[in-house]
Design a protein around this motif. Structure first.
Motif, PDB file in Angstrom:
ATOM      1  N   UNK A  83       8.287  40.619  37.458  1.00  0.00           N
ATOM      2  CA  UNK A  83       7.980  39.232  37.086  1.00  0.00           C
ATOM      3  C   UNK A  83       7.392  38.488  38.286  1.00  0.00           C
ATOM      4  N   UNK A  84       6.807  37.357  37.993  1.00  0.00           N
ATOM      5  CA  UNK A  84       6.085  36.607  39.027  1.00  0.00           C
ATOM      6  C   UNK A  84       6.996  36.147  40.163  1.00  0.00           C
ATOM      7  N   UNK A 129       8.898  51.061  49.403  1.00  0.00           N
ATOM      8  CA  UNK A 129       9.747  50.037  48.779  1.00  0.00           C
ATOM      9  C   UNK A 129      11.206  50.476  48.795  1.00  0.00           C
ATOM     10  N   UNK A 130      11.433  51.758  48.567  1.00  0.00           N
ATOM     11  CA  UNK A 130      12.811  52.284  48.626  1.00  0.00           C
ATOM     12  C   UNK A 130      13.378  52.107  50.031  1.00  0.00           C
ATOM     13  N   UNK A 131      12.601  52.436  51.047  1.00  0.00           N
ATOM     14  CA  UNK A 131      13.047  52.283  52.433  1.00  0.00           C
ATOM     15  C   UNK A 131      13.272  50.806  52.756  1.00  0.00           C
ATOM     16  N   UNK A 132      12.427  49.938  52.237  1.00  0.00           N
ATOM     17  CA  UNK A 132      12.607  48.502  52.451  1.00  0.00           C
ATOM     18  C   UNK A 132      13.991  48.074  51.971  1.00  0.00           C
ATOM     19  N   UNK A 148      21.134  39.376  45.415  1.00  0.00           N
ATOM     20  CA  UNK A 148      20.066  38.388  45.334  1.00  0.00           C
ATOM     21  C   UNK A 148      19.023  38.863  44.313  1.00  0.00           C
ATOM     22  N   UNK A 149      18.161  37.982  43.895  1.00  0.00           N
ATOM     23  CA  UNK A 149      17.109  38.338  42.939  1.00  0.00           C
ATOM     24  C   UNK A 149      16.226  39.459  43.487  1.00  0.00           C
ATOM     25  N   UNK A 150      15.768  39.302  44.720  1.00  0.00           N
ATOM     26  CA  UNK A 150      14.911  40.321  45.346  1.00  0.00           C
ATOM     27  C   UNK A 150      15.692  41.614  45.552  1.00  0.00           C
ATOM     28  N   UNK A 151      16.888  41.488  46.106  1.00  0.00           N
ATOM     29  CA  UNK A 151      17.695  42.664  46.379  1.00  0.00           C
ATOM     30  C   UNK A 151      18.069  43.425  45.120  1.00  0.00           C
ATOM     31  N   UNK A 166      16.417  43.593  42.211  1.00  0.00           N
ATOM     32  CA  UNK A 166      15.254  44.313  41.667  1.00  0.00           C
ATOM     33  C   UNK A 166      14.858  45.466  42.587  1.00  0.00           C
ATOM     34  N   UNK A 167      14.916  45.253  43.905  1.00  0.00           N
ATOM     35  CA  UNK A 167      14.610  46.346  44.836  1.00  0.00           C
ATOM     36  C   UNK A 167      15.632  47.475  44.716  1.00  0.00           C
ATOM     37  N   UNK A 168      16.874  47.132  44.417  1.00  0.00           N
ATOM     38  CA  UNK A 168      17.906  48.146  44.209  1.00  0.00           C
ATOM     39  C   UNK A 168      17.553  49.026  43.005  1.00  0.00           C
TER      40      UNK A 168
END
Length: 105
Positions: A12-13, A73-76, A86-89, A91-93
């Motif tokens: 999402x945006x 992205x996985x390493x990030x 968090x929202x970012x964390x 989705x990155x998870x």
């Protein structure tokens, strides 16, 4: 393990904007090791692609990442964010787990 297939996901945006800013902060680092420089170079490429995608306003975007971009992205997440509350964390998870299933098993 199939490292020739790209990784595709829907983002999402709000997440795209947050990821863009996070990568921008990461790119301000001066890493000591070549592996870290390579990681930042791939993240820079992702940031440029996000910028291009967000030129057209949408609520949700389909992003296709090359294997090296997906693994970056996985390493990030696994090396830097490490927080799924968090929202970012969060989705990155999810992305990290999907990338692991696709490329690391």
């Amino acid at each position: 393990m199939n490292v020739s297939q790209p990784y595709r996901t829907h983002l999402n945006r709000d997440f795209m904007e947050g990821l863009y800013k996070l990568i921008e902060l990461m790119l301000q680092q001066s890493p000591l090791y070549d592996i870290d420089r390579m990681h930042l170079a791939v993240l820079g490429r992702i940031k440029d692609r996000i910028y291009q995608k967000m030129g057209l306003y949408k609520r949700e975007y389909t992003m296709t990442f090359s294997p090296e971009e997906a693994i970056a992205l996985r390493v990030l997440y696994t090396d830097y964010v490490k927080e799924h509350l968090t929202n970012i964390g969060n989705r990155l998870h999810v992305i990290s787990n999907e990338v692991h299933r696709q490329y690391c098993q």
